[in-house]
Design a protein around this motif. Structure first.
Motif, short mmCIF file in Angstrom:
data_model
loop_
_atom_site.label_atom_id
_atom_site.label_comp_id
_atom_site.label_asym_id
_atom_site.label_seq_id
_atom_site.Cartn_x
_atom_site.Cartn_y
_atom_site.Cartn_z
N VAL A 82 3.33 4.33 18.55
CA VAL A 82 3.08 2.97 18.10
C VAL A 82 2.56 2.93 16.65
O VAL A 82 2.73 1.94 15.95
CB VAL A 82 2.11 2.28 19.07
N TYR A 83 1.98 4.04 16.17
CA TYR A 83 1.37 4.00 14.84
C TYR A 83 2.39 3.77 13.74
O TYR A 83 2.12 3.03 12.79
CB TYR A 83 0.58 5.28 14.56
N LEU A 118 5.37 -7.74 9.32
CA LEU A 118 4.08 -7.84 10.00
C LEU A 118 4.27 -8.36 11.42
O LEU A 118 3.70 -7.82 12.37
CB LEU A 118 3.16 -8.77 9.20
N SER A 157 2.14 7.73 23.33
CA SER A 157 1.23 6.66 22.94
C SER A 157 0.99 6.65 21.44
O SER A 157 0.52 5.66 20.89
CB SER A 157 -0.09 6.78 23.69
N LEU A 158 1.32 7.76 20.76
CA LEU A 158 1.14 7.78 19.30
C LEU A 158 2.31 7.13 18.58
O LEU A 158 2.21 6.81 17.39
CB LEU A 158 0.99 9.22 18.81
N SER A 215 3.32 -3.37 18.56
CA SER A 215 2.11 -2.75 19.11
C SER A 215 1.76 -3.37 20.46
O SER A 215 1.41 -2.64 21.40
CB SER A 215 0.95 -2.87 18.12
N LEU A 232 0.62 4.48 -0.16
CA LEU A 232 0.34 5.62 0.72
C LEU A 232 0.80 5.30 2.14
O LEU A 232 1.55 6.07 2.75
CB LEU A 232 -1.16 5.93 0.69
N LEU A 233 0.38 4.15 2.64
CA LEU A 233 0.71 3.80 4.02
C LEU A 233 2.21 3.55 4.17
O LEU A 233 2.81 3.89 5.18
CB LEU A 233 -0.07 2.56 4.46
N ASP A 238 0.87 -1.16 0.00
CA ASP A 238 0.00 0.00 0.00
C ASP A 238 0.91 1.22 0.00
O ASP A 238 1.50 1.56 1.01
CB ASP A 238 -0.88 -0.05 1.26
N GLY A 272 5.59 -5.62 13.47
CA GLY A 272 4.56 -4.65 13.80
C GLY A 272 3.65 -5.15 14.90
O GLY A 272 3.31 -4.40 15.82
N ILE A 273 3.25 -6.43 14.83
CA ILE A 273 2.36 -6.97 15.86
C ILE A 273 3.06 -6.98 17.21
O ILE A 273 2.51 -6.55 18.22
CB ILE A 273 1.89 -8.40 15.48
N VAL A 285 3.17 0.08 13.68
CA VAL A 285 2.06 -0.73 13.15
C VAL A 285 1.96 -0.55 11.63
O VAL A 285 1.88 -1.53 10.88
CB VAL A 285 0.74 -0.32 13.83
N LEU A 286 2.01 0.71 11.19
CA LEU A 286 1.86 0.98 9.75
C LEU A 286 3.01 0.42 8.96
O LEU A 286 2.82 -0.20 7.91
CB LEU A 286 1.76 2.49 9.52
N GLY A 322 4.89 -2.04 9.68
CA GLY A 322 4.78 -3.50 9.64
C GLY A 322 3.70 -3.96 8.68
O GLY A 322 3.88 -4.89 7.92
N TRP A 323 2.58 -3.24 8.68
CA TRP A 323 1.44 -3.66 7.85
C TRP A 323 1.69 -3.36 6.38
O TRP A 323 1.41 -4.18 5.50
CB TRP A 323 0.18 -2.96 8.33
#
Lengths: 102, 167, 365
Positions: free
Chosen positions: C136-137, C152, C133-134, C159, C81-82, C79, C155-156, C140-141, C143-144
């Motif tokens: 982590v995004y 992945l 706390s932000l 998080s 963009l991500l 993806d 990322g898991i 996650v992103l 990794g995804w």
């Protein structure tokens, strides 16, 4: 922000609420339905804070605090349910949850 | 200028909210919701609710949404072709939501509350954390204790539900 | 109005430059530090005309240039963009978190009082926690969006780890807030200005030693470094959530790592080591019991700035030392330590603090 009348905030809040309700109605992925519910809760929070500011009363903000706590509890339980359903049915599509027990 | 700020933020907020509902992939949907929650936090700041704005980011963006993303990643949910409701149903849902919106606008107008000019200056200490805490721990103490009970129940039920059954 | 904006802009720019250059320096210090511990020379090509001390400057120039000129590989099936968003989302909250940290007391320039802090917030502690706390995004992103199993998994892991250790971090900060009775970081630092019994500085660490240890451990876990580097875990996951990144995006993940070290160090010094406070130094000079030494205001401010920097640099160095001396935890050990070790201890610490504060009102700082 003081120049904007409260009515605008109410309309924005109800717009968000409608979008959330729309999501609940048209999506089939349970997680997205769940997120739309969070959006509806947030629309209500928004109106609470706007009224707290308008009426100079902190009770609205205290209420938002409670709503957030309930939302957190709801997310934990809801996602646990989704995970346990997924383990048994291998799907998160709401239309395929057609049994009361599994 | 104040009105301009409101309209700008409101537009961005509504676009993000529509993203939640209309995005095809669940992860994009979740990210749109994070963005929407952020704009709400900005609105809370502008409404002199600093504590609520901070809590919004910590609790919603920092904890609840991360949990959602974690579950989406754990279940590895991708885009699903037959995921939206049928066209007829979509139309019906859209009509219902619009009717609701029109009804709120109508009643807001009729109540005359939207004509109230502005919100006025804030009273002393309105944005202080101490005042909210005082309210919370005196007037709303019982509700506060009930919430803690609710959280306990939620923790236990989440553990029970997500635990693997030993068959 | 224009002047106010100018002052705010200058302060914001100072903070950004401070964090980013500190991150660059730390990249060099980490190489040299690892070499020191492993008894080798390390980073010996980065010197100017054989003068190794200039290696620092050279590395700071060479590294970004190398990353900037590298090809930015975007794997197929991601993806886009991500994939592009992830490193930005990772770096942003770290730099913004620094904005609330006070690096000095107020100074008066041309009759105008200036806070040496990018933004003064009366909920500064919550702001810092929110930004933490932000973080982590990005993980996650990254990794995804990489379309890679290892990413992945990273990322898991990331998080779950960051959410778990945020609890210990939050609860240890709550204890500090209870001790000093304010959510404003500048006020927290001011409250640490006195001396306990005339000899010990009134720093948070002497009131809340347990909270300091908990916060520091949770901080290292939040920066995802050894012994908590499971999300990256080179020997298992290649490079975890940023395996599929190269060029400038890789540099951004890299910078985040070091900027996080700097932010954690700044927070530890603010909460537990008196921020910009210098022991025995008052507004007008040093006071040792009855004797005192008057100093001009400018010297005092400079001493305070230096004190903050020294503390931050010390804790950065300490974190780098921790990294090169500890083995990596296993994943179940990490989770058990977070939930069954840190959380109960921090809850107990919270209860004890609350009881002490209620029982001995006059002990409150």
């Amino acid at each position: 922000m003081t120049a904007v009348p409260i009515g605008w905030f109410l309309i924005l809040g109800s717009l968000l609420f409608s979008i959330g309700a729309l999501g609940v109605l048209i999506r089939r992925n349970v997680i997205i339905i769940f997120m739309s519910i969070e959006l509806m809760l947030n629309a209500v929070n928004f109106v609470f804070v706007a009224f707290a500011r308008q009426l100079h009363s902190l009770d609205g903000q205290v209420m938002v605090f409670f709503v957030m706590t309930v939302a957190a509890a709801e997310a934990a339980v809801g996602l646990a349910i989704i995970i346990s359903v997924f383990r048994n049915r291998e799907t998160v599509n709401a239309d395929e949850f057609n049994l009361l027990r599994w | 200028m104040n009105t301009g700020v409101f309209v700008l933020l409101a537009t961005l907020l509504v676009v993000a909210a529509l993203g939640v509902v209309l995005a095809r992939s669940p992860i994009r949907s979740a990210l749109s919701l994070v963005v929407a929650l952020f704009f709400l936090a900005v609105f809370f700041l502008l409404l002199d609710a600093q504590l609520i704005a901070a809590l919004q980011v910590i609790v919603y963006a920092g904890a609840i949404m991360v949990l959602f993303l974690f579950v989406i990643m754990l279940l590895n949910l991708q885009e699903h072709p037959a995921e939206m409701a049928r066209a007829g149903l979509r139309f019906l849902a859209g009509t219902l939501a619009s009717l609701f919106l029109l009804a709120t606008i109508y009643f807001t107008n009729r109540s005359g509350i939207s004509n109230a000019q502005g919100m006025g200056a804030i009273p002393d200490g309105f944005d202080s954390t101490a005042q909210i805490a005082e309210r919370l721990f005196t007037q709303h103490l019982f509700a506060f204790e009930l919430t803690s009970l609710l959280l306990l129940v939620a923790i236990i039920s989440a553990v029970v539900l997500a635990k693997k059954k030993l068959a | 109005m224009g002047l106010e904006i100018l002052i705010a802009a200058v302060k914001a720019l100072t903070v950004i430059l401070m964090v980013l250059s500190l991150a660059g320096v730390l990249g060099w210090v980490e190489r040299k530090g690892s070499a020191l511990i492993q008894d080798r020379i390390g980073a010996n090509r980065a010197s100017i005309f054989g003068f190794a001390g200039a290696g620092l400057v050279n590395t700071m120039m060479a590294d970004p240039l190398k990353f900037l000129t590298k090809e930015d590989v975007i794997p197929t099936g991601v993806d886009k963009l991500l994939h592009t968003l992830a490193p930005c989302v990772n770096l942003f909250p770290v730099i913004v978190a620094f904005a609330a940290v006070p690096f000095g007391d107020t100074v008066e320039i041309a009759g105008r009082t200036i806070q040496l802090q990018a933004v003064q917030l009366n909920v500064g502690v919550l702001f810092v926690l929110a930004m933490a706390s932000l973080g982590v995004y990005g993980v996650v992103l990254g990794g995804w969006a990489s379309n890679n199993r290892f990413s992945l998994l990273g990322g898991i892991r990331g998080s779950a780890q960051m959410i778990s250790y945020e609890l210990g971090m939050g609860l240890s900060v709550v204890v500090v807030v209870m001790t000093f009775g304010t959510l404003d970081l500048q006020e927290i630092v001011r409250a640490q200005g006195h001396m306990i019994g005339g000899i010990l500085p009134g720093w948070g660490v002497f009131y809340q030693p347990v909270a300091f240890v908990l916060f520091f451990i949770a901080g290292i876990a939040e920066t995802k470094r050894v012994p908590f580097d499971l999300p990256e875990g080179e020997s298992e996951l290649v490079s975890g959530y940023f395996t599929e990144y190269s060029g400038i995006k890789y540099l951004m993940f890299f910078m985040t790592d070091f900027a996080e070290i700097a932010v954690i160090s700044a927070l530890v010094s603010t909460f537990f080591f008196g921020g910009w406070q210098v022991p025995f130094l008052g507004d007008d000079g040093f006071h040792f019991g009855s004797t005192s030494m008057a100093l001009p205001k400018l010297i005092v401010v400079l001493l305070q700035l230096a004190s903050f920097m020294v503390k931050v640099l010390f804790f950065c160095w300490f974190q780098i030392m921790v990294r090169w001396t500890m083995p990596r935890l296993r994943y179940d050990q990490l989770m058990r330590f977070g939930w069954k070790g840190m959380l109960p201890v921090s809850l107990l610490n919270l209860v004890v603090t609350a009881v002490v504060i209620v029982a001995f009102q006059e002990w409150r700082v």
